[in-house]
Structures are given as structure tokens and as C-alpha cells.
Scaffold this motif. Structure first.
Motif, PDB file in Angstrom:
ATOM      1  N   LEU A 161     -13.909   3.153  -4.749  1.00 19.73           N
ATOM      2  CA  LEU A 161     -14.926   3.559  -5.724  1.00 19.73           C
ATOM      3  C   LEU A 161     -14.254   3.981  -7.023  1.00 19.73           C
ATOM      4  N   SER A 162     -13.152   4.704  -6.920  1.00 18.63           N
ATOM      5  CA  SER A 162     -12.395   5.101  -8.102  1.00 18.63           C
ATOM      6  C   SER A 162     -11.907   3.886  -8.867  1.00 18.63           C
ATOM      7  N   GLU A 163     -11.409   2.875  -8.147  1.00 21.52           N
ATOM      8  CA  GLU A 163     -10.925   1.663  -8.798  1.00 21.52           C
ATOM      9  C   GLU A 163     -12.058   0.871  -9.447  1.00 21.52           C
ATOM     10  N   LEU A 164     -13.233   0.898  -8.848  1.00 19.25           N
ATOM     11  CA  LEU A 164     -14.385   0.215  -9.440  1.00 19.25           C
ATOM     12  C   LEU A 164     -14.745   0.845 -10.786  1.00 19.25           C
ATOM     13  N   LEU A 165     -14.790   2.174 -10.833  1.00 24.85           N
ATOM     14  CA  LEU A 165     -15.108   2.876 -12.078  1.00 24.85           C
ATOM     15  C   LEU A 165     -13.994   2.694 -13.107  1.00 24.85           C
ATOM     16  N   ARG A 166     -12.763   2.718 -12.645  1.00 25.13           N
ATOM     17  CA  ARG A 166     -11.638   2.543 -13.563  1.00 25.13           C
ATOM     18  C   ARG A 166     -11.600   1.123 -14.111  1.00 25.13           C
ATOM     19  N   GLY A 167     -11.980   0.159 -13.288  1.00 19.95           N
ATOM     20  CA  GLY A 167     -12.064  -1.214 -13.764  1.00 19.95           C
ATOM     21  C   GLY A 167     -13.122  -1.370 -14.851  1.00 19.95           C
ATOM     22  N   ILE A 179      -2.119   8.651 -12.623  1.00 20.62           N
ATOM     23  CA  ILE A 179      -2.564   9.352 -11.412  1.00 20.62           C
ATOM     24  C   ILE A 179      -3.172   8.347 -10.438  1.00 20.62           C
ATOM     25  N   CYS A 180      -4.080   7.512 -10.952  1.00 29.65           N
ATOM     26  CA  CYS A 180      -4.705   6.508 -10.096  1.00 29.65           C
ATOM     27  C   CYS A 180      -3.667   5.517  -9.578  1.00 29.65           C
ATOM     28  N   GLY A 181      -2.765   5.078 -10.464  1.00 34.54           N
ATOM     29  CA  GLY A 181      -1.742   4.130 -10.047  1.00 34.54           C
ATOM     30  C   GLY A 181      -0.810   4.700  -8.989  1.00 34.54           C
ATOM     31  N   THR A 182      -0.444   5.966  -9.147  1.00 33.29           N
ATOM     32  CA  THR A 182       0.421   6.620  -8.156  1.00 33.29           C
ATOM     33  C   THR A 182      -0.273   6.717  -6.810  1.00 33.29           C
ATOM     34  N   ASN A 183      -1.553   7.090  -6.818  1.00 30.26           N
ATOM     35  CA  ASN A 183      -2.286   7.206  -5.560  1.00 30.26           C
ATOM     36  C   ASN A 183      -2.497   5.852  -4.893  1.00 30.26           C
ATOM     37  N   ILE A 184      -2.684   4.797  -5.697  1.00 31.93           N
ATOM     38  CA  ILE A 184      -2.817   3.456  -5.125  1.00 31.93           C
ATOM     39  C   ILE A 184      -1.555   3.093  -4.350  1.00 31.93           C
ATOM     40  N   LEU A 185      -0.402   3.370  -4.929  1.00 33.24           N
ATOM     41  CA  LEU A 185       0.866   3.078  -4.248  1.00 33.24           C
ATOM     42  C   LEU A 185       1.074   3.989  -3.047  1.00 33.24           C
ATOM     43  N   ASN A 186       0.692   5.263  -3.182  1.00 33.10           N
ATOM     44  CA  ASN A 186       0.854   6.197  -2.069  1.00 33.10           C
ATOM     45  C   ASN A 186      -0.052   5.845  -0.893  1.00 33.10           C
ATOM     46  N   VAL A 187      -1.258   5.370  -1.182  1.00 29.89           N
ATOM     47  CA  VAL A 187      -2.156   4.942  -0.104  1.00 29.89           C
ATOM     48  C   VAL A 187      -1.525   3.782   0.659  1.00 29.89           C
ATOM     49  N   GLY A 188      -0.853   2.884  -0.065  1.00 26.60           N
ATOM     50  CA  GLY A 188      -0.189   1.764   0.596  1.00 26.60           C
ATOM     51  C   GLY A 188       0.923   2.184   1.534  1.00 26.60           C
ATOM     52  N   GLN A 189       1.443   3.404   1.369  1.00 26.78           N
ATOM     53  CA  GLN A 189       2.489   3.926   2.247  1.00 26.78           C
ATOM     54  C   GLN A 189       1.954   4.925   3.263  1.00 26.78           C
ATOM     55  N   SER A 190       0.685   5.248   3.167  1.00 26.30           N
ATOM     56  CA  SER A 190       0.145   6.327   3.976  1.00 26.30           C
ATOM     57  C   SER A 190      -0.223   5.864   5.380  1.00 26.30           C
ATOM     58  N   ARG A 250      -8.246  -4.313  -3.215  1.00 29.26           N
ATOM     59  CA  ARG A 250      -8.283  -3.355  -4.319  1.00 29.26           C
ATOM     60  C   ARG A 250      -8.456  -4.078  -5.645  1.00 29.26           C
ATOM     61  N   ASP A 251      -7.766  -5.209  -5.827  1.00 28.75           N
ATOM     62  CA  ASP A 251      -7.903  -5.958  -7.073  1.00 28.75           C
ATOM     63  C   ASP A 251      -9.265  -6.629  -7.184  1.00 28.75           C
ATOM     64  N   VAL A 252      -9.852  -7.038  -6.065  1.00 28.48           N
ATOM     65  CA  VAL A 252     -11.198  -7.609  -6.093  1.00 28.48           C
ATOM     66  C   VAL A 252     -12.203  -6.566  -6.568  1.00 28.48           C
TER      67      VAL A 252
END
Length: 462
Positions: A219-225, A319-330, A345-347
Motif C-alpha cells: 500500500l505504501s508503494e502504491l501511494l509512493r508510485g 526510508i521506503c527504499g531501505t524498508n523495501i530492501l529490509n523486507v527482502g531480507q526479513s 512490488r514493481d507491479v
């Protein structure tokens, strides 16, 4: 408290940063100065720019989907090299077309999107695999500071070249730089997934319905897009206010310096727990700039808006970019579904960007230029909401706290405010707690932190 690690980039992090610098120089030309060229050489510049950007993001999304299986099971280094080939072709086409490039908007936008797609998907995967979670904030901030350092000289150089020569000369220069990067690409070691597993988007969708964190991140990525088109509007306003590409380059350089300072401070002094306060501070700055732009569109309001973008938008985007990468490692994303996560995520990002492009295209098609500043205010709000949602999820990524709503019939009333932790040993230690109130913010801060329910030392969900 910042993590105990060396505040220097490792060799792998330097390689990633070097390619990010090359990528940024190309983006400055294809994003900033091509937009300026379209404004000077098309009848309805807003519609032309919106069309160019729309086909760009469409091509990015399709490239992600089409190359997903290659990125998951093939050689990611080869896939990454394709972005250099696409860039050489794009720059060569612009150099050949010259002033006629405005008639090839769709083709240029598609090639630009293919170049971006071939770069971003393998680069995100490579970054997640080579940068540990504890260093992610430091790495993102330091990398962006270095990248924006090059934005000090490059915009002035490109702007001066465009003013004194032509678009063709700049395209030839960047194509030569892309050829140099192509030879540098051979230094990258092969990067493969040892296990061959087909792409499973349906399985990832079923997984997406389980942890609410993933839905909120998307949802965050949708709004940021949706707010992504802000960068283009910044360029349009500066070009309209200061008229020449040289002035565009000068002001882009000034704002790049502001971004460097903000990026360096973000990487050096900030940690994950500071994200909420950063978003709050940037929200105040963005609110002032949006109000000033709505009241009166003049040089002061445009410069304030540009400064707010250079500091506020860019910092919160990290902040969003860091969390996107951190989610990928979580713990929420296993290695087997990491590529599916990046593609989906890109879609989601595409649909947000598509909506933003349509809004800008609508304003241009019906000559509603007076509504542009109101669109900017909406885009600002969308971006801030996106960053607030993303920052709020940071605590869940650490595995230390979460929000809990009692599902057991015995838990009701005041008992719902009690912090719950539960650990299950099944194929390793898995986190299963969802407390209602974050222990870092509540009166229960120390009540459970010293108990046996804490994560053992050395076991981290990231």
C-alpha cells in the motif's frame, strides 16, 4: 543506537555504488534534460511528457515480469548487463534523431523503461544478497550521498552542453560513457541461484494474504508510485521559471548539494527507530512548500518547492527504499520468493505511477494549468502517507514489537493491552508475536524487554 559496524563501504558495496553513479548520470539526461527538451519542442508539453513517462513505467513493469524467471534462475550479472546494451541503443537513437526525437516519444519511453527494468530488478536482488540488514541504512545513505555528489557537476555540464551545442552531442557523450560501463561490467562475477525454481506469482499472492506487513508495504508503494510524477513537475516548474538549460543545470546542482547533505546525515546519524521522526519533520517542510505554491506560483515558491523535494521527498524516499530492501531480507520473505516479491512490488508501483501520469495527462489535455499546484499538494500528501505507513512497519521488521488484537475469547478488556511474545521452534526460531502496543513507546518498555521472551543474541529475523 547505531549498529556496531565499520562506517566504510565494503568492496561489494563500492561496486554497487559505482554502477549507481553511471545509472544516475543517464537518468539525469533521460529524465531531466529530455523533459526540458520536450517542453521546448512540443506544442502541448504536459501531454508529451506524460506520454513519455507513461510508456517508460509500462516498459519497466513488463520488463520486470518478463525477466523474472531469468533473474531467479539465470545469471543475474548477464541480465544486469542488458541495461547497458539498452542504454547504448537508446542514446544512439537520440543522437541520430536529434531535434526529431520529439516525434518518437513512445519508442524513447519504451527503451528508457527497458533500460530501467534491466537495471533495477537484478540490482535490487544483488543489493539484498550482498548488504546485510544492519548496514542497510548506512549503505543507502552513503551511496545516495556519493551519487548526488556527481549530480553537482553533471547537471551544469549537461545543461551547458545542451545550451551551447545540441541534444545530439550530449547523447553521444553519454553513449560513450555507457560503452565504458559495458567494459566495466565484465569485472562483475557471475551471480546465480544454485536451486532452479520456477516463478510462482500465485503462490506469492497466497503468501501475501497472511502477514499484514506485506500488504501495508505494498500500500505504501502504491501511494509512493502515485507521487512519483513529482520529480517531473519539479523540472517543469524550474524550466518554466528560469527558461534555459544552463539555469536548469545550476539550480539542479544547488539542490543536489542539499540532497548530498541530507543523504550523508541519513546514513551517518539515523537508524531505523528514527524513521518516524524524519517523516514528521519532512512533512512540515513539504506542507509549507505546498501551501506557498498554492497561494502564488512565483520564483520563491518554486525554489521552496524544489528545496522541499531535494531534502524532504528524497530523504523520505530513502526510508521506503531501505524498508523495501529490509523486507527482502526479513522473515516475511524467504529466499525462494524474493524475486516474486521484487516483481510484484514493481507491479504495484506501476499502478500508482500510472495513476499519477493519467492525472498529469488530464491536466495537460484540458489545459487545466491552474490545477497543477493542487495536484502537487495531493501528490505531496500521497508521498507522506506512503512514507508514514512504511516507517510504521520498521518496528515489525526488527521483530521486537507489533500490534496485537486479541483473537482468543479469553483475552478481552484491559488485557488486550498486555504485550505478548511467543516463539515456536519449527525449522528454526520463528517469530509469532503481535503485541498491541510497541514496547519502545509504551509504559511496558522494560516490563518484557528483559524477559526470556526476547530474541536470543545472534538470532535475528533480518
Amino acid at each position: 543506537m547505531r549498529g556496531n559496524f565499520c562506517h566504510r563501504l565494503t568492496k561489494k558495496e563500492w561496486v554497487i555504488t559505482a554502477f549507481a553513479v553511471f545509472h544516475t548520470v543517464s537518468n539525469l539526461f533521460l529524465g531531466t534534460f529530455v523533459v526540458s527538451f520536450l517542453m521546448h519542442n512540443t506544442i502541448n508539453e504536459i501531454v508529451s511528457i506524460s506520454t513519455y513517462r507513461f510508456f517508460e513505467i509500462l516498459a519497466i513493469c513488463l520488463t520486470f515480469v518478463i525477466t523474472a524467471n531469468w533473474c531467479k534462475n539465470g545469471n543475474r550479472t548477464v541480465l544486469f548487463g542488458m541495461n547497458i546494451v539498452a542504454r547504448i541503443i537508446l542514446m544512439g537513437l537520440i543522437a541520430i534523431l536529434g531535434s526529431n526525437a520529439a516525434g518518437w516519444l513512445v519508442v524513447l519511453g519504451i527503451l528508457y523503461g527497458i533500460f530501467e527494468g534491466f537495471y533495477n530488478l537484478p540490482m535490487h536482488a544483488i543489493t539484498i544478497e550482498n548488504v546485510c540488514a544492519k548496514r542497510m541504512v548506512f549503505f543507502v545513505g552513503t551511496k545516495e550521498a556519493i551519487v548526488h555528489t556527481f549530480k553537482i557537476l553533471v547537471p551544469v555540464t549537461l545543461g551547458t552542453m545542451l545550451t551551447t551545442t545540441s541534444l545530439q552531442s550530449v547523447a553521444w557523450a553519454i553513449m560513450v560513457m555507457a560503452i565504458m560501463e559495458f567494459f566495466m561490467w565484465f569485472l562483475l562475477p557471475p551471480c546465480r541461484n544454485p536451486k532452479h525454481q520456477p516463478i510462482d506469482f500465485i503462490g506469492f499472492y497466497n503468501h501475501l494474504r497472511e502477514p499484514p506487513l506485506l500488504r501495508k508495504i505494498f500500500l505504501s508503494e502504491l501511494l509512493r508510485g502515485f507521487a512519483w510524477i513529482l520529480e517531473t513537475v519539479v523540472v517543469m516548474y524550474i524550466v518554466d521559471a528560469f527558461h534555459t538549460d544552463m539555469n536548469l543545470g545550476i539550480w539542479s546542482t544547488i539542490f543536489a548539494i542539499c540532497t548530498i547533505v541530507a543523504s550523508w546525515a541519513f546514513g551517518r546519524f539515523c537508524s531505523n527507530r528514527d524513521f518516524r521522526w524524519i517523516v514528521l519533520s519532512c512533512s512540515v517542510l513539504l506542507a509549507f512548500s505546498a501551501v506557498a505554491l498554492i497561494i502564488d506560483v512565483n520564483r520563491f515558491s518554486i525554489l521552496l518547492y524544489s528545496f522541499a523535494y531535494a531534502v524532504g521527498i528524497v530523504t523520505t524516499t530513502k526510508i521506503c527504499g531501505t524498508n523495501i530492501l529490509n523486507v527482502g531480507q526479513s522473515r516475511f520473505i524467504t529466499k525462494n520468493i524474493r524475486i516474486e516479491y521484487l516483481v510484484m512490488r514493481d507491479v504495484v508501483l506501476f499502478f500508482g505511477r500510472w495513476a499519477g501520469c493519467l492525472c498529469l495527462m488530464y491536466i495537460g489535455a484540458f489545459n487545466l494549468h491552474g490545477a497543477l499546484q493542487y495536484l502537487i499538494a495531493i501528490l505531496f500528501l500521497s508521498h507522506i502517507l506512503a512514507c508514514a505507513i512504511s516507517a510504521r512497519q520498521t518496528r515489525y521488521l526488527s521483530g521486537k514489537c507489533g500490534r496485537f488484537r486479541a483473537r482468543h475469547p479469553a483475552v478481552s478488556g484491559p488485557a488486550k493491552n498486555v504485550v505478548h511474545f511467543s516463539w515456536v521452534i519449527s525449522r528454526g526460531i520463528q517469530f509469532a508475536a503481535t503485541p498491541q502496543t510497541c514496547v519502545a513507546d509504551s509504559k511496558y518498555k522494560c516490563a518484557m524487554s528483559q524477559s526470556a521472551h526476547r530474541i536470543p543474541c545472534g538470532v535475528t529475523p533480518l
